[in-house]
Design a protein around this motif. Structure first.
Motif, PDB file in Angstrom:
ATOM      1  N   ARG A   1     103.244  94.150  92.602  1.00 40.74           N
ATOM      2  CA  ARG A   1     104.442  94.608  93.328  1.00 40.74           C
ATOM      3  C   ARG A   1     105.589  94.913  92.366  1.00 40.74           C
ATOM      4  O   ARG A   1     106.375  95.842  92.595  1.00 40.74           O
ATOM      5  N   ILE A   2     105.697  94.142  91.310  1.00 37.32           N
ATOM      6  CA  ILE A   2     106.735  94.409  90.302  1.00 37.32           C
ATOM      7  C   ILE A   2     106.440  95.715  89.567  1.00 37.32           C
ATOM      8  O   ILE A   2     107.315  96.572  89.423  1.00 37.32           O
ATOM      9  N   LEU A   3     105.215  95.883  89.118  1.00 39.44           N
ATOM     10  CA  LEU A   3     104.851  97.058  88.329  1.00 39.44           C
ATOM     11  C   LEU A   3     104.879  98.336  89.151  1.00 39.44           C
ATOM     12  O   LEU A   3     105.192  99.410  88.627  1.00 39.44           O
ATOM     13  N   ALA A   4     104.583  98.233  90.440  1.00 37.28           N
ATOM     14  CA  ALA A   4     104.544  99.423  91.303  1.00 37.28           C
ATOM     15  C   ALA A   4     105.925 100.015  91.537  1.00 37.28           C
ATOM     16  O   ALA A   4     106.035 101.136  92.029  1.00 37.28           O
ATOM     17  N   ARG A   5     106.985  99.299  91.168  1.00 36.83           N
ATOM     18  CA  ARG A   5     108.336  99.822  91.314  1.00 36.83           C
ATOM     19  C   ARG A   5     108.702 100.782  90.180  1.00 36.83           C
ATOM     20  O   ARG A   5     109.692 101.502  90.275  1.00 36.83           O
ATOM     21  N   CYS A   6     107.913 100.779  89.100  1.00 36.14           N
ATOM     22  CA  CYS A   6     108.322 101.469  87.873  1.00 36.14           C
ATOM     23  C   CYS A   6     107.375 102.623  87.545  1.00 36.14           C
ATOM     24  O   CYS A   6     106.171 102.541  87.786  1.00 36.14           O
ATOM     25  N   ASP A   7     107.942 103.680  86.974  1.00 38.45           N
ATOM     26  CA  ASP A   7     107.126 104.794  86.496  1.00 38.45           C
ATOM     27  C   ASP A   7     106.551 104.512  85.117  1.00 38.45           C
ATOM     28  O   ASP A   7     105.443 104.932  84.798  1.00 38.45           O
ATOM     29  N   ILE A   8     107.317 103.805  84.291  1.00 35.89           N
ATOM     30  CA  ILE A   8     106.806 103.277  83.018  1.00 35.89           C
ATOM     31  C   ILE A   8     107.290 101.844  82.891  1.00 35.89           C
ATOM     32  O   ILE A   8     108.482 101.568  83.072  1.00 35.89           O
ATOM     33  N   THR A   9     106.386 100.928  82.583  1.00 35.01           N
ATOM     34  CA  THR A   9     106.756  99.550  82.272  1.00 35.01           C
ATOM     35  C   THR A   9     106.229  99.199  80.894  1.00 35.01           C
ATOM     36  O   THR A   9     105.065  99.483  80.579  1.00 35.01           O
ATOM     37  N   VAL A  10     107.084  98.576  80.086  1.00 37.61           N
ATOM     38  CA  VAL A  10     106.634  98.019  78.811  1.00 37.61           C
ATOM     39  C   VAL A  10     106.460  96.518  79.004  1.00 37.61           C
ATOM     40  O   VAL A  10     107.445  95.781  79.145  1.00 37.61           O
TER      41      VAL A  10
END
Length: 330
Positions: free
Chosen positions: A70-79
């Protein structure tokens, strides 16, 4: 999410209009509404997240995996930082579940080699929506003087923007014992990136440990990234990027440099995932002791949307309200 950037405009003037122009102006919102119904401009969200010793065993825990997705799905790119999985299976599992989660994917990833000075090694991992962005080039910074515990893994991405078609990301997870040294060395990495890709906008991001006992405000102000012109720290010094209620530290940062990127910022801040997902502090700490930090960029190419029935009927409803000189001839 607390907003750390405000690009608002000042109050507009109110010019005089003739009666005819005033009458036509009354109907301009209706025309604008039709345009907005037909398309929208998406923000592009770039995030950095210290996932606190991310291993396969951690990801395999159902509630941890669900929250991470759910956290990662908010972002277009995550580092992601602190990926310490020696099996190599944790990130593929995350990607698999992300691609199952919703229709915002597909997602892909780009990983560094394990980095560190001892048996404890970490990876930087980029997770990104491959239909909105692609990796153009990437490289691991050659840390010849061994200034970094985990040298930056630099990547250049495409963006769905006519204003900013590409962008370079430079992540860093500092060691608390040498924050000053590593953040000043990060300026040298920036200079190398600028020579390699002249004219490219750059974002430096990650867990800089740039606050509290790791870095005093005085030492922070003396960094080259603070004294040199052109750097925009969009995660402010008063931001709290820590999960524990007993701490208030701006460890995690995002720093922009370039002629276009800063002007495109819609919002920036730390994402309070425990509050958003209604987690207790104990539940949240099973995920990480850090909040993700993020920046949203405007300027994405407008995305066409199917018109609803209401939108299709709206022109016929508005037509009788148009001034006679604008209505179709009988």
């Amino acid at each position: 999410m607390s907003l750390g950037w405000n690009g608002g405009l000042g109050p507009p003037g109110v010019p005089w209009r003739s009666p005819g122009r005033q009458h036509a102006a009354m109907h301009r919102p209706a025309v604008l509404l039709l345009v907005l119904l037909a398309s929208s401009t998406e923000a592009f969200r770039i995030c950095a997240f210290n996932a606190q010793r991310l291993t396969l065993a951690k990801v395999a825990r159902e509630h941890v995996l669900d929250t991470l997705v759910r956290i990662l799905a908010r972002c277009d790119i995550t580092v992601l930082q602190e990926v310490v999985d020696s099996s190599g299976s944790a990130i593929p599992l995350l990607i698999r579940e992300l691609n199952r989660f919703d229709d915002s994917g597909p997602y892909e990833h780009l990983s560094s080699s394990p980095l560190g000075r001892s048996t404890y090694m970490e990876k930087y991992v980029y997770i990104y929506r491959s239909h909105k962005t692609q990796v153009l080039q990437s490289y691991l910074y050659k840390d010849l003087d061994d200034l970094f515990a985990r040298e930056p893994f630099v990547a250049k991405f495409t963006l769905p923007s006519k204003v900013l078609p590409s962008l370079v990301l430079v992540p860093l997870h500092t060691t608390p014992k040498a924050v000053d040294q590593e953040l000043n060395a990060l300026y040298d990495v920036f200079l190398e990136v600028s020579q390699l890709w002249p004219g490219e906008d750059v974002i430096l991001l990650g867990d800089f440990n740039a606050d509290c006992a790791s870095l005093t405000k005085k030492r922070l102000g003396e960094l080259a990234l603070r004294t040199q012109e052109g750097f925009h720290w969009v995660i402010g010094d008063r931001e709290d990027t820590t999960v524990r209620s007993s701490t208030h530290c701006a460890y995690d940062r995002i720093v922009l440099y370039g002629e276009r990127c800063p002007s495109l910022v819609r919002a920036a801040g730390a994402f309070d995932f425990p509050g958003s997902f209604q987690l207790t502090e104990e539940q949240a700490l099973a995920i990480s002791d850090h909040y993700p930090v993020e920046v949203e960029l405007n300027g994405a190419v407008p995305r066409a949307r199917p018109l609803s029935l209401a939108a299709l009927l709206l022109p016929s409803l508005l037509l009788p309200l148009l001034p006679s000189q604008l209505a179709p001839a009988a």
